[in-house]
Design a protein around this motif. Structure first.
Motif, PDB file in Angstrom:
ATOM      1  N   VAL A   6      -6.096  -0.850  -3.534  1.00 58.32           N
ATOM      2  CA  VAL A   6      -5.546  -0.234  -2.085  1.00 58.32           C
ATOM      3  C   VAL A   6      -5.877   1.140  -2.168  1.00 58.32           C
ATOM      4  N   ALA A   7      -6.615   1.769  -1.331  1.00 55.43           N
ATOM      5  CA  ALA A   7      -7.027   3.232  -1.268  1.00 55.43           C
ATOM      6  C   ALA A   7      -7.634   3.676  -2.802  1.00 55.43           C
ATOM      7  N   VAL A   8      -8.611   2.718  -3.171  1.00 52.89           N
ATOM      8  CA  VAL A   8      -9.314   3.286  -4.496  1.00 52.89           C
ATOM      9  C   VAL A   8     -10.226   4.259  -4.150  1.00 52.89           C
ATOM     10  N   GLY A  32     -11.169  -4.619  -1.641  1.00 59.53           N
ATOM     11  CA  GLY A  32     -10.933  -3.062  -1.685  1.00 59.53           C
ATOM     12  C   GLY A  32     -10.934  -2.814  -0.279  1.00 59.53           C
ATOM     13  N   LEU A  33      -9.796  -1.926  -0.401  1.00 57.06           N
ATOM     14  CA  LEU A  33      -9.350  -1.253   0.976  1.00 57.06           C
ATOM     15  C   LEU A  33      -9.144   0.068   0.839  1.00 57.06           C
ATOM     16  N   ILE A  34     -10.246   0.887   1.720  1.00 57.30           N
ATOM     17  CA  ILE A  34     -10.572   2.135   1.319  1.00 57.30           C
ATOM     18  C   ILE A  34     -10.181   2.940   2.875  1.00 57.30           C
ATOM     19  N   LEU A  64     -15.238  -5.259   0.889  1.00 58.28           N
ATOM     20  CA  LEU A  64     -14.902  -3.863   0.925  1.00 58.28           C
ATOM     21  C   LEU A  64     -14.414  -3.488   2.621  1.00 58.28           C
ATOM     22  N   LEU A  65     -13.392  -3.302   2.790  1.00 56.04           N
ATOM     23  CA  LEU A  65     -12.904  -2.816   4.020  1.00 56.04           C
ATOM     24  C   LEU A  65     -12.561  -1.322   4.067  1.00 56.04           C
ATOM     25  N   HIS A  66     -12.909  -0.682   5.330  1.00 58.27           N
ATOM     26  CA  HIS A  66     -12.898   0.661   5.576  1.00 58.27           C
ATOM     27  C   HIS A  66     -11.819   0.834   6.552  1.00 58.27           C
ATOM     28  N   TYR A  67     -10.840   1.886   6.476  1.00 55.88           N
ATOM     29  CA  TYR A  67     -10.173   2.255   7.592  1.00 55.88           C
ATOM     30  C   TYR A  67     -10.636   3.561   8.280  1.00 55.88           C
ATOM     31  N   PRO A  68     -11.288   3.636   9.187  1.00 54.43           N
ATOM     32  CA  PRO A  68     -12.031   4.969   9.699  1.00 54.43           C
ATOM     33  C   PRO A  68     -10.827   5.726  10.310  1.00 54.43           C
ATOM     34  N   GLY A  69     -11.056   7.311  10.086  1.00 52.29           N
ATOM     35  CA  GLY A  69     -10.059   8.047  10.468  1.00 52.29           C
ATOM     36  C   GLY A  69      -8.776   8.291   9.719  1.00 52.29           C
ATOM     37  N   THR A  70      -8.684   7.562   8.545  1.00 50.41           N
ATOM     38  CA  THR A  70      -7.423   7.640   7.820  1.00 50.41           C
ATOM     39  C   THR A  70      -7.776   8.571   6.763  1.00 50.41           C
ATOM     40  N   GLN A  71      -6.825   9.255   6.040  1.00 47.73           N
ATOM     41  CA  GLN A  71      -6.753   9.678   4.744  1.00 47.73           C
ATOM     42  C   GLN A  71      -6.994   8.985   3.662  1.00 47.73           C
ATOM     43  N   GLU A  72      -7.628   9.440   2.366  1.00 49.54           N
ATOM     44  CA  GLU A  72      -8.015   8.478   1.330  1.00 49.54           C
ATOM     45  C   GLU A  72      -6.794   7.717   0.906  1.00 49.54           C
ATOM     46  N   ARG A  73      -5.639   8.656   0.815  1.00 47.94           N
ATOM     47  CA  ARG A  73      -4.386   7.678   0.506  1.00 47.94           C
ATOM     48  C   ARG A  73      -3.629   7.419   1.700  1.00 47.94           C
ATOM     49  N   PHE A 106       0.170  -0.771   7.396  1.00 51.62           N
ATOM     50  CA  PHE A 106       0.715  -1.995   7.475  1.00 51.62           C
ATOM     51  C   PHE A 106      -0.286  -3.297   7.370  1.00 51.62           C
ATOM     52  N   ASP A 107      -1.660  -2.888   7.820  1.00 49.76           N
ATOM     53  CA  ASP A 107      -2.554  -4.043   7.876  1.00 49.76           C
ATOM     54  C   ASP A 107      -2.992  -4.057   6.517  1.00 49.76           C
ATOM     55  N   SER A 108      -3.025  -3.286   5.495  1.00 51.12           N
ATOM     56  CA  SER A 108      -3.372  -3.457   4.052  1.00 51.12           C
ATOM     57  C   SER A 108      -2.472  -4.266   3.602  1.00 51.12           C
ATOM     58  N   ARG A 109      -1.187  -4.024   3.678  1.00 50.09           N
ATOM     59  CA  ARG A 109       0.078  -5.008   3.073  1.00 50.09           C
ATOM     60  C   ARG A 109      -0.234  -6.670   3.548  1.00 50.09           C
ATOM     61  N   GLN A 110      -0.341  -6.738   4.711  1.00 46.37           N
ATOM     62  CA  GLN A 110      -0.748  -8.029   5.220  1.00 46.37           C
ATOM     63  C   GLN A 110      -1.932  -8.781   4.424  1.00 46.37           C
TER      64      GLN A 110
END
Length: 228
Positions: A119-121, A142-144, A168-177, A192-196
């Motif tokens: 998570v946030a690797v 991987g969730l980044i 490998l899944l990217h969350y656009p528009g977010t901070q690295e952490r 929230f999505d990463s926990r699920q």
């Protein structure tokens, strides 16, 4: 209201020296075990993750390996502690956050566990990441967040070259952490999505421990096999 479980804090001796760790043991029949690797200095923040996993039946052992010179060697000792608790590798998942997420990726390339999630690797050197992804032995997610110019190539390598299933899944528009984003709307949604996704990944791949009734049923099948 769910009861908050307080992790037991202690030290585990590894080949790299003593490592501070926290554990939540469940009984009588936990579903599986998860090794939680925190970001640097974040062991105290692991209690929430450990409690969420406990709600899904997972015992947890958490550690911060940011000060350890050989984190993979230390993980081998932590896996040994889980083995003392009666867990086989296929019954163990590993979830890492931040710098712990990079370690989780390295563990997934060295050991054949049930599942691994980063998570946030922080994506390190492209060539290093490519080599690790191509060597995976454990199914890896991987969730980044943040901006990663190499993410498309790394996602393609995970999808096409890994020997086991990897995403490998990217969350656009977010901070690295993103998982510490607080009031940031996109970061909160990504967390929230990463926990699920983490729980779903573990549930699909970590082999559950058999209950005594299941073991008894299996024993009866073995003793009656071939009986007319």
């Amino acid at each position: 209201m769910a009861v908050l479980l307080m992790p037991e804090i202690g030290q585990i001796t590894t080949g790299e020296g003593p490592v501070q760790a926290a554990a939540i043991r469940l009984g009588p029949f936990p579903r599986g075990a998860v090794l939680v690797l925190s970001d640097a200095g974040g062991l105290t923040e692991s209690a929430g993750t450990m409690n969420e996993l406990a709600q899904h039946g997972y015992e947890t052992l958490a550690a911060d390996l940011s000060e350890v010179s050989d984190d993979l060697a230390a993980v081998e000792s932590l896996l040994g502690r889980l083995a003392e608790y009666g867990w086989d590798h296929e019954q163990i998942g590993i979830v890492g956050f931040g710098s712990g997420g990079w370690t989780a990726l390295g563990v997934a390339a060295r050991f054949a566990l049930g599942a691994a999630v980063s998570v946030a690797v922080p994506v390190r050197s492209g060539h290093t990441a490519e080599r690790v992804l191509a060597s995976l032995q454990t199914p890896w997610l991987g969730l980044i967040g943040g901006r990663h110019p190499a993410r498309a190539r790394l996602a393609a390598i995970a999808r096409t070259q890994a020997r086991v299933h990897a995403e490998l899944l990217h969350y656009p528009g977010t901070q690295e952490r993103f998982y510490t984003s607080g009031s940031d709307v996109l970061g909160h949604a990504a967390a929230f999505d990463s926990r699920q996704r983490t729980v779903e990944w573990l549930n699909l791949r970590v082999v559950p421990r058999l209950t005594p009734r299941s073991l008894s049923w299996r024993a009866r099948r073995c003793t009656t096999a071939g009986t007319p």
